[in-house]
Each structure stands twice: as C-alpha cells, then as structure tokens.
Design an enzyme around this catalytic site. Structure first.
Site, mmCIF file in Angstrom:
data_model
loop_
_atom_site.group_PDB
_atom_site.id
_atom_site.type_symbol
_atom_site.label_atom_id
_atom_site.label_comp_id
_atom_site.label_asym_id
_atom_site.label_seq_id
_atom_site.Cartn_x
_atom_site.Cartn_y
_atom_site.Cartn_z
ATOM 1 N N ASP A 37 0.838 -1.193 0.000
ATOM 2 C CA ASP A 37 0.000 0.000 0.000
ATOM 3 C C ASP A 37 0.877 1.248 0.000
ATOM 4 O O ASP A 37 2.001 1.239 0.528
ATOM 5 C CB ASP A 37 -0.904 0.009 1.243
ATOM 6 C CG ASP A 37 -2.138 0.878 1.057
ATOM 7 O OD1 ASP A 37 -3.244 0.312 0.950
ATOM 8 O OD2 ASP A 37 -2.002 2.110 1.010
ATOM 9 N N ASN A 90 -6.032 -4.610 -6.340
ATOM 10 C CA ASN A 90 -7.152 -3.939 -5.690
ATOM 11 C C ASN A 90 -7.030 -2.415 -5.650
ATOM 12 O O ASN A 90 -7.958 -1.743 -5.232
ATOM 13 C CB ASN A 90 -7.290 -4.489 -4.257
ATOM 14 C CG ASN A 90 -8.365 -3.792 -3.466
ATOM 15 O OD1 ASN A 90 -9.536 -3.789 -3.853
ATOM 16 N ND2 ASN A 90 -7.983 -3.158 -2.372
ATOM 17 N N SER A 145 -15.534 -2.426 -10.918
ATOM 18 C CA SER A 145 -16.578 -1.657 -10.245
ATOM 19 C C SER A 145 -17.856 -1.768 -11.042
ATOM 20 O O SER A 145 -17.837 -2.023 -12.259
ATOM 21 C CB SER A 145 -16.160 -0.174 -10.153
ATOM 22 O OG SER A 145 -17.258 0.626 -9.747
ATOM 23 N N TYR A 158 -12.938 7.156 -14.260
ATOM 24 C CA TYR A 158 -13.053 6.018 -13.343
ATOM 25 C C TYR A 158 -13.830 4.880 -13.996
ATOM 26 O O TYR A 158 -13.388 3.726 -14.007
ATOM 27 C CB TYR A 158 -13.740 6.456 -12.049
ATOM 28 C CG TYR A 158 -13.887 5.346 -11.033
ATOM 29 C CD1 TYR A 158 -12.810 4.972 -10.237
ATOM 30 C CD2 TYR A 158 -15.096 4.669 -10.876
ATOM 31 C CE1 TYR A 158 -12.933 3.944 -9.311
ATOM 32 C CE2 TYR A 158 -15.225 3.646 -9.955
ATOM 33 C CZ TYR A 158 -14.139 3.293 -9.171
ATOM 34 O OH TYR A 158 -14.270 2.270 -8.266
ATOM 35 N N LYS A 162 -12.250 1.225 -15.085
ATOM 36 C CA LYS A 162 -12.749 -0.006 -14.490
ATOM 37 C C LYS A 162 -13.341 -0.946 -15.549
ATOM 38 O O LYS A 162 -13.284 -2.173 -15.401
ATOM 39 C CB LYS A 162 -13.782 0.310 -13.411
ATOM 40 C CG LYS A 162 -13.176 0.939 -12.159
ATOM 41 C CD LYS A 162 -12.153 0.019 -11.517
ATOM 42 C CE LYS A 162 -11.649 0.534 -10.194
ATOM 43 N NZ LYS A 162 -10.699 -0.392 -9.544
ATOM 44 N N ILE A 191 -19.953 0.082 -1.082
ATOM 45 C CA ILE A 191 -19.502 -0.705 0.061
ATOM 46 C C ILE A 191 -19.169 0.257 1.197
ATOM 47 O O ILE A 191 -18.444 1.246 1.001
ATOM 48 C CB ILE A 191 -18.252 -1.534 -0.310
ATOM 49 C CG1 ILE A 191 -18.560 -2.465 -1.495
ATOM 50 C CG2 ILE A 191 -17.769 -2.331 0.895
ATOM 51 C CD1 ILE A 191 -19.626 -3.496 -1.237
#
Length: 269
Positions: A37, A90, A145, A158, A162, A191
């Site tokens: 990360d 991820n 997504s 975005y 995706k 989420i």
C-alpha cells in the site's frame, strides 16, 4: 476451515477497506499474505495485527502508478515467501473534483486514473504470471466496479478505467488458462468502507439504499469473502468472470423503486 492453506497472496491497496478485509480473511484461511500500500505504515500495522491473530503477513510500500514499485512488490513476495500464487489487484483511485463529464474532465486526471486503475492491473499480472507458471498455476483477482457496466453523470475516467479492468480480466484468463492461471474480477457496488462512511452524506447513502434490491448496504467483508472464494480451489473451474457484488442495485428495471413507491401510495389512498 483453511480454504487457501499453502497459498501466497499479494494484496495491493491492502491497508484499509476492501483490501484489508481480503488480506485479513486470506490470512485467516491459511494464506501467507503480503500487504502492499502507498500507506506503508498502515500496511505494516495490518500485517502486525494479522500476526497477532496467528496468521502470516508482511507489509510493504507500493506506488501503483509506478512500474518499478509494482515489480518490487511482486519480487518481495517471491523472495519473502518463495512464490506467489494469488494476486489481488485492488488499487483504485477516483476524484470527484477533476473526473467529471466528458466535456469538462481534467485530461491529466484521465491519464492518472488510467495509469493507476488499469495499467497497475496489467503490470501486477505481467510480473506475477511468470512466477505463477513456475508454481504450477495461480489465481489473479482484479477489483473493477459497477461503474464499468453503467453510465453516470460524472467520473468518466473512473468508469472507463474499471471497464478496461473487466475486459483485461477476460484477456488474462484466455491467454494463461492453459498454464493453470485463473483470472476473475469482483465488481463492488456501494460498500461501507471507513472512507465511504466518513465521506458520504446520509442523503447519498439513502439514494443508493432506495435502488438496492436488498435492504442494506454492503460491507468490506462481502468483497473479502468473494476474494477468498476466487483465490481458493473451490472456484477452480471459474475464470474470466466478473462477480457483481452490489446488492442487486443494477439488477432491476431502474424505475422499480419509484414504481413501488407509487403502488404503495395508491394502496394507502
């Protein structure tokens, strides 16, 4: 039940939210996990917590926009644990201030999101696949997504990035299946990660709830358990698929929520 016993997993963007859930659950089910990360302290803290719970994990730095950093994360995993058999790509970025409609989008932001959201998946897979072939196979899991499958009023880059991840998933599956490598994706809806809880107004959460088929929002573990399934041999005949984990938000006719409200009002008159 040790569903991924003996597997070695690299989880990118694993310091929080969906990545943290997946890393924690993979370790709980027997995998050795490397958490990579940009928030390296968060990655190390997550790894330390997994170790306290009896699992095996390491935390390292990752800049998903940098090719050498991605390669270094894969190399560390192999050097530290001897192989890599699970890759959870991820990392994903979004920017509500610059990623706008097609006419007004910041083009530098378009390039940045394509690089981090889509190219990082390509590179992570590119560097991991040769090691997986040596290991006799593996499982690559990509976070796409629901934005990949529906248009929206904003976040053009975005959604496009995706969508690229969803189709790249199929290409990887087709190209390396004979090497024993599976590649699938998970497509979350809304989420309730800590970031979502802290940044989304209640009005926005209520809008999403109105159009969900289920009477609740998703939690990070809903994605984490899906990742464990795709990493495990339970899914050994599944490849090239995108599993939509979104509470039925995009399943029904989009007018159904308003139509149900109309019917309820009519019944009460």
């Amino acid at each position: 039940m040790r569903r991924v016993e003996g597997k070695v997993a690299l989880v990118t963007g694993g310091a929080s939210g969906i990545g943290l859930s997946a890393a924690t659950l993979l370790a709980r089910e027997g995998a050795k996990v490397v958490i990579a990360d940009f928030n390296v302290e968060g990655a190390k803290e997550a790894a330390a917590k997994i170790k306290q719970q009896g699992g095996e994990a390491a935390g390292i730095f990752l800049d998903a926009g940098n090719e050498e950093s991605i390669k270094a994360a894969v190399d560390f995993t192999v050097e530290h644990y001897g192989t890599i058999t699970v890759l959870f790509n991820n990392v994903g970025l979004t920017n509500l201030h610059k990623d706008l409609d097609v006419v007004n989008i910041d083009l530098d932001e378009w390039d940045r999101l394509m690089n981090v959201n889509a190219k990082s998946v390509l590179l992570g897979s590119r560097f991991a696949i040769p090691h997986m072939i040596k290991a006799g196979g593996g499982s690559i899991i990509n976070t796409t997504s629901m934005a990949a499958f529906a248009g929206d009023s904003t976040r053009s880059a975005y959604g496009a990035s995706k969508a690229a991840v969803a189709n790249l998933t199929r290409y990887i599956a087709a190209q390396y299946g004979k090497d024993g490598i599976r590649c699938n994706a998970v497509a979350p809806g809304l989420i309730l990660t800590p970031a979502a809880k802290n940044n989304m107004p209640q009005e926005v959460l209520d809008i999403f709830a109105k159009f969900n088929a289920l009477p609740y929002h998703g939690e990070a573990d809903d994605i984490g358990y899906t990742v464990v399934f795709l990493a495990s041999d339970e899914s050994k005949f599944i490849t090239g698929q995108t599993i939509q984990v979104e509470g039925g938000h995009y399943m029904a006719n989009p007018s159904i929520a308003d139509f149900n409200q109309f019917l309820e009002k009519a019944r009460n008159q």
